[in-house]
Design a protein around this motif. Sequence first.
Motif, PDB file in Angstrom:
ATOM      1  N   LEU A   1       0.757  -1.301  -0.048  1.00 51.62           N
ATOM      2  CA  LEU A   1       0.033  -0.140  -0.116  1.00 51.62           C
ATOM      3  C   LEU A   1       0.939   1.421   0.056  1.00 51.62           C
ATOM      4  CD1 LEU A   1      -2.708  -1.093   2.633  1.00 51.62           C
ATOM      5  CD2 LEU A   1      -2.725  -1.355  -0.016  1.00 51.62           C
ATOM      6  N   SER A   2       0.203   2.334  -0.284  1.00 50.88           N
ATOM      7  CA  SER A   2       0.740   3.601  -0.175  1.00 50.88           C
ATOM      8  C   SER A   2       0.902   3.956   1.352  1.00 50.88           C
ATOM      9  CB  SER A   2       0.081   4.551  -0.766  1.00 50.88           C
ATOM     10  OG  SER A   2       0.722   5.905  -0.931  1.00 50.88           O
ATOM     11  N   ALA A   3       2.116   4.887   1.538  1.00 57.77           N
ATOM     12  CA  ALA A   3       2.240   5.320   2.763  1.00 57.77           C
ATOM     13  C   ALA A   3       1.096   5.936   3.458  1.00 57.77           C
ATOM     14  CB  ALA A   3       3.430   6.375   2.916  1.00 57.77           C
ATOM     15  N   MET A   4       0.885   5.272   4.925  1.00 56.79           N
ATOM     16  CA  MET A   4      -0.110   5.814   5.672  1.00 56.79           C
ATOM     17  C   MET A   4       0.067   7.249   5.996  1.00 56.79           C
ATOM     18  SD  MET A   4      -0.443   2.488   8.296  1.00 56.79           S
ATOM     19  CE  MET A   4      -1.633   3.362   9.108  1.00 56.79           C
ATOM     20  N   THR A   5      -0.616   8.290   5.544  1.00 53.48           N
ATOM     21  CA  THR A   5      -0.458   9.746   6.170  1.00 53.48           C
ATOM     22  C   THR A   5      -0.251   9.971   7.315  1.00 53.48           C
ATOM     23  OG1 THR A   5      -2.907  10.117   5.927  1.00 53.48           O
ATOM     24  CG2 THR A   5      -1.691  10.639   3.982  1.00 53.48           C
ATOM     25  N   GLU A   6      -0.938   9.303   8.342  1.00 53.27           N
ATOM     26  CA  GLU A   6      -0.464   9.427   9.541  1.00 53.27           C
ATOM     27  C   GLU A   6       0.428   9.206  10.220  1.00 53.27           C
ATOM     28  OE1 GLU A   6      -2.841   7.257   8.282  1.00 53.27           O
ATOM     29  OE2 GLU A   6      -4.118   6.463   9.581  1.00 53.27           O
ATOM     30  N   LYS A   7       1.171   8.135   9.565  1.00 56.02           N
ATOM     31  CA  LYS A   7       2.477   7.525  10.107  1.00 56.02           C
ATOM     32  C   LYS A   7       3.758   8.177   9.193  1.00 56.02           C
ATOM     33  CE  LYS A   7       1.603   3.208  11.796  1.00 56.02           C
ATOM     34  NZ  LYS A   7       1.922   1.571  11.612  1.00 56.02           N
TER      35      LYS A   7
END
Lengths: 173, 187
Positions: free
Chosen positions: B78-84
């Motif tokens: 998946l694409s990077a989790m924006t919160e992480k």
Amino acid sequence: MDKNNKIPFDEDNYTHNINKSNERKLDRRGFMKTMVGAAGLFAVSTLPWGSIAATELMGLREKKYPKKEIIDVKKLNIGDAFEFAYPTDHDSALLVRLGENEYKAYQNACTHLRCPVFWEQSKSELVCPCHHGFFDVKTGSPTAGPPRRPLPEITIQVEAGKIVATGVKRYET
Amino acid sequence: MKKVLYIELENCIGCRSCLAACTQCGGHEQRNRNYVIDVNPFVDRQTMPMMCLHCENPPCARSCPVQAIQVHETGAVLSAMTEKCLGCQNCTIACPYGIPKFDVEQNLMYKCDLCIDRTKDGIPPMCASVCPTNTLQWVTEEELAVKKSQFRLNNGMMASMEDPYLENKTNVHVSLPGILEGKEKLF
């Protein structure tokens, strides 16, 4: 070693997990619930101590001591002391007559290393000879030397011309 | 029915439909996550789609210091989790294909996630659904096995799929172009 030769090498931990299905279930709210729950658990677990303390404070668990005659009033002059044993034969105690109707009795095992404390009449104080511990005769609390706790006081009554020991006071800090 | 993305590189005509589809896909904010590159620039006109191959042991996710890149149950990375995501750009360096791109404004990485909202339900990703030449195909495992068997040479060697992976084991399968002996290619 062998772990790095498997692709993908199996990891089952929380610190380097990259599998979405293996993501931690612990969110902030869950964390807070856990902490509050643990705090509540600790709080509840202290209740037995509270009940114990309450029974002690209300005197529901007072020890019963036998009455024991010590000596006739006439035989003990003012300023003199008398050794006896109370509550058992192995607990040596000391009775001091301080005034006409003023008696003090203590279990005279020194609270430092249990040497027998004696009554120094000239200085009117209780002395432990082993390491020069001194106790106040009015309260039994140590005034000098190594002992740091008071001598256990024995309650005294005068009944029909006899001095009677009725109990030992609880040690309280 | 698990389906996989299969890339038939020889079919690519460089129309960039996959790019347009990715760019216009909802939630992508006019940024494409796959690329069409020239195989031999100035030598011939051959192009190839370069998209995330969704490695089984993804270097981008491995290199991420905060595990912002996660591997879905289907194998899609998946694409990077924006919160992480920290914006450290480790993944852009680690990826052997140069897939993760860095958004300087948001300080975040974004990459192809194989249209996970579609592919988790068996719907092909946008790029595969629009490809006019069957370069990008959304096939079942059985169909993939048939395709692979078509590339056997008479001597039993694999022609195009001798080394079926570019760098490492991937969930997106690529047919590397090879010499075909009398086999007419079926799309």
